[in-house]
Design a protein around this motif. Structure first.
Motif, PDB file in Angstrom:
ATOM      1  N   PHE A 174      -9.793  -1.687  11.235  1.00  0.00           N
ATOM      2  CA  PHE A 174      -8.946  -2.023  10.091  1.00  0.00           C
ATOM      3  C   PHE A 174      -9.635  -3.075   9.205  1.00  0.00           C
ATOM      4  O   PHE A 174      -9.732  -2.908   7.987  1.00  0.00           O
ATOM      5  CB  PHE A 174      -7.582  -2.560  10.560  1.00  0.00           C
ATOM      6  N   CYS A 238       1.765  -2.271   6.169  1.00  0.00           N
ATOM      7  CA  CYS A 238       0.469  -2.957   6.249  1.00  0.00           C
ATOM      8  C   CYS A 238       0.594  -4.340   5.597  1.00  0.00           C
ATOM      9  O   CYS A 238       1.199  -4.473   4.538  1.00  0.00           O
ATOM     10  CB  CYS A 238      -0.574  -2.111   5.522  1.00  0.00           C
ATOM     11  N   VAL A 240      -1.644  -5.890   4.136  1.00  0.00           N
ATOM     12  CA  VAL A 240      -2.472  -5.952   2.929  1.00  0.00           C
ATOM     13  C   VAL A 240      -1.850  -5.153   1.791  1.00  0.00           C
ATOM     14  O   VAL A 240      -1.764  -5.626   0.661  1.00  0.00           O
ATOM     15  CB  VAL A 240      -3.903  -5.439   3.225  1.00  0.00           C
ATOM     16  N   CYS A 241      -1.399  -3.895   2.085  1.00  0.00           N
ATOM     17  CA  CYS A 241      -1.011  -2.998   0.992  1.00  0.00           C
ATOM     18  C   CYS A 241       0.404  -2.433   1.132  1.00  0.00           C
ATOM     19  O   CYS A 241       0.851  -1.677   0.275  1.00  0.00           O
ATOM     20  CB  CYS A 241      -2.007  -1.837   0.905  1.00  0.00           C
ATOM     21  N   CYS A 260      -4.345   1.890   8.875  1.00  0.00           N
ATOM     22  CA  CYS A 260      -3.633   1.978   7.616  1.00  0.00           C
ATOM     23  C   CYS A 260      -4.311   3.070   6.772  1.00  0.00           C
ATOM     24  O   CYS A 260      -5.483   2.931   6.419  1.00  0.00           O
ATOM     25  CB  CYS A 260      -3.702   0.643   6.864  1.00  0.00           C
ATOM     26  N   CYS A 263      -5.766   1.448   3.394  1.00  0.00           N
ATOM     27  CA  CYS A 263      -6.886   0.499   3.491  1.00  0.00           C
ATOM     28  C   CYS A 263      -8.112   1.117   4.154  1.00  0.00           C
ATOM     29  O   CYS A 263      -9.228   0.642   3.966  1.00  0.00           O
ATOM     30  CB  CYS A 263      -6.466  -0.739   4.295  1.00  0.00           C
TER      31      CYS A 263
END
Ligand SMILES: [Zn+2]
Length: 269
Positions: A174, A238, A240-241, A260, A263
């Motif tokens: 990841f 996620c 991050v996103c 993910c 990502c």
């Protein structure tokens, strides 16, 4: 679960015993006769390689162990309170100052130095990513030689690089934004370098920190159970996103892999 960082931590904890002599040893009946050679011997070296831990004794004897999924060590002063019932001990060593217990230990062998030198599994291990001299550059060709094998399967192959377990596998891929189903040959050297650059410091930190594996930065660990970027987070957003984390099973042993899909794009599938 004993990934390489936990084995390295046990190895670190055993270092103070180097130079001490074995006062007493308990092993299962199968190894008892051989173990008499170790009584009175000096512990000369503690070696960890991937998920293997080897105790070297004077007189050319060794104890080779692998904790698999459920073995664990307790290392402390004489008279320590045992964490588990004594009947779960596969190995128990006392020195004048210390007591060492290996619980459950699915692999525990009393071997001569010559037998260890011919030990097929131990001697087929790839470089240990937690050793000081590890270089990602040394293993990248071996990953590329895996051809169409999925990278999420290949990074668990202890013959290529040793020490990575199932949790760190998902977390490292990841952080390097590598889709776990990409063919190993198609993951560039630069991407593999990023994978190790991200993973090794995390595993070294885990080596110093007993307990659960935590890869998330502290400020993202909003709840006690929030410890990892993707591992065991299927269906959750996620960090991050906000895309939902997915899970599938991978390789001959059908190990769970979390990722993910945003990502970690599947660029060359
Ligand atoms: Zn994402």
């Amino acid at each position: 679960m004993a990934e390489g960082h936990a084995v390295a931590r046990w190895g670190d904890a055993l270092q103070p015993l180097v130079g001490e002599r074995v006062a007493d040893i308990y092993v299962p009946p199968r190894w008892r006769e051989r173990a008499t050679n170790i009584v009175g011997a000096e512990l000369t070296r503690v070696e960890t390689h991937g998920k293997h831990l080897v105790l070297h004794f004077s007189g050319e004897w060794v104890i080779h162990t692998h904790a698999m999924q459920y073995g664990s060590w307790q290392i402390g002063p004489i008279g320590q309170t045992l964490r588990k019932e004594a009947r779960f001990a596969r190995l128990r060593i006392t020195t004048p100052k210390h007591e060492v217990v290996f619980y459950h230990g699915p692999v525990m062998e009393v071997l001569s130095v010559a037998e260890l030198a011919n030990h097929e599994r131990f001697n087929s291990l790839g470089p240990d990513l937690l050793h000081d001299d590890f270089s990602a550059a040394d293993v990248i060709d071996a990953f590329h030689a895996q051809g169409n094998r999925e990278i999420g399967d290949a990074v668990l192959d202890q013959r290529i690089v040793s020490g990575i377990g199932n949790i760190y596998k998902s977390e490292g891929l990841f952080l390097a934004t590598i889709h776990p189903k990409r063919p190993a040959a198609g993951v560039s050297a630069e991407e593999m370098q990023v994978f190790f650059d991200e993973l090794v410091p995390l595993m070294q930190a885990g080596r110093r920190t007993p307990g659960w594996i935590a890869t998330l930065p502290r400020d993202l660990q909003l709840e006690p159970w929030m410890r990892n970027w993707v591992y065991q987070r299927r269906g959750q957003p996620c960090f991050v996103c906000a895309t939902k984390i997915e899970m599938f099973r991978q390789g001959d042993f059908q190990r769970t892999t979390y990722f993910c899909p945003h990502c970690q794009p599947a660029i060359d599938l």
